[in-house]
Enzyme design. Sequence first.
Site, mmCIF file in Angstrom:
data_model
loop_
_atom_site.group_PDB
_atom_site.id
_atom_site.type_symbol
_atom_site.label_atom_id
_atom_site.label_comp_id
_atom_site.label_asym_id
_atom_site.label_seq_id
_atom_site.Cartn_x
_atom_site.Cartn_y
_atom_site.Cartn_z
ATOM 1 N N ASP A 100 0.821 -1.208 0.000
ATOM 2 C CA ASP A 100 0.000 0.000 0.000
ATOM 3 C C ASP A 100 0.855 1.259 0.000
ATOM 4 O O ASP A 100 2.080 1.208 0.204
ATOM 5 C CB ASP A 100 -0.898 0.030 1.241
ATOM 6 C CG ASP A 100 -1.874 -1.125 1.278
ATOM 7 O OD1 ASP A 100 -2.355 -1.513 0.205
ATOM 8 O OD2 ASP A 100 -2.149 -1.624 2.387
ATOM 9 N N TYR B 232 6.827 -9.495 7.147
ATOM 10 C CA TYR B 232 6.798 -8.038 7.281
ATOM 11 C C TYR B 232 7.410 -7.648 8.619
ATOM 12 O O TYR B 232 7.249 -8.350 9.625
ATOM 13 C CB TYR B 232 5.360 -7.509 7.246
ATOM 14 C CG TYR B 232 4.741 -7.410 5.879
ATOM 15 C CD1 TYR B 232 4.804 -6.223 5.150
ATOM 16 C CD2 TYR B 232 4.077 -8.491 5.318
ATOM 17 C CE1 TYR B 232 4.221 -6.124 3.893
ATOM 18 C CE2 TYR B 232 3.491 -8.405 4.061
ATOM 19 C CZ TYR B 232 3.569 -7.215 3.359
ATOM 20 O OH TYR B 232 2.991 -7.122 2.117
#
EC number: 5.4.99.12
Length: 270
Positions: free
Chosen positions: A51, A109
Site C-alpha cells: 500500500d 513483514y
Amino acid sequence: MRIALGIQYDGAAFCGWQAQPHGKTVQDRLEHALAEFARVPLHTTVAGRTDTGVHGLGQVVHFDTDLEREVFSWVRGTNAFLPSTVSVQWAKPMPDTFHARFSAFERTYYYALYVHPVRSPMLAGRAGWIHTPLDDDAMRAAAAHLIGEHDFSSFRSSECQSKTPVKHLYQIDVRRAGHFIHFRFRANAFLHHMVRNLMGCLVAVGRGRYPADWLADVLAGRDRNLAAPTFMADGLYLAHVGYPAEFAVPPAQLGSVPWSSVWADLDPQT
C-alpha cells in the site's frame, strides 16, 4: 525467458505498488524503467502488492522477455532509469514454473515503531510513532492468540480482493531496542491491511486499553468493526518472500535500514 528481480523501494515516495492512471506507483516507475532499458514494453508480476507508504526490502517480481541480455545488465540498466527511491537489487533467470506470487509460500513483514513523547522528523515515513508507553509483555500475550490458521476477517479491509480470509500466521515477534519496538509478522500470505490492522490492535493492548485476551475475541468475531483502527503505514516493511529452494531466490538485503542489526537477530529468512 523468465527473469526475476529483487526490488527495494521507499514506499513514502509512492501511491502503493499497483499501476494507476496517474503513474505515481512503484510498478509504474519500474515498468517505465524496464521499457527504457529494453526498448520494448515489459509487464511485471509482483509477489505482494504493498500500500501507499509501505516499504519494500525483499520485494520480488518476474517478467517474460525474448531479449538476450547479460543478467546483471538488467540490474545496472534498469537502475539507470529509476529514481533514487527505487532500486533493482538482483536479477536471475528462472524456469517458466516460477511465479513471483504463486510460487511464494510465505511472506515476512517488519514494523518499526518509535516510542517517545516527541516525534522525530528524521524518522518521518521510516517508522511509526506513538507518544505513550507500551507494555511489551501484554502485546506478546495478545499476539499469541493470533498464531495459527484462522479466519482473519476482523483484520481485513473492505477493499481486500483475496479469495479467502483464512491465512496461516506462523509468527509474531515483539522486540524492544532503545526507543523502538520492532514487530515481525510471518505468514503464508496476508490480507489487505492485515498487518496494519494487527498493529492497531497490538498497540491498543500495549497502551492498556484492552486486556491481552481481547484479541482472541476480536479474531473469533470475524468482524472488522470489532478491531482497532488501521495503524499508520510509515514503519511497515515487506522484508522477505519465501520460495522453494529449487528456485534459489537471493536473500533480501536488510542492511539498508538503520535497525538492521535488530532485524538480523530476528532472522526473517528462517
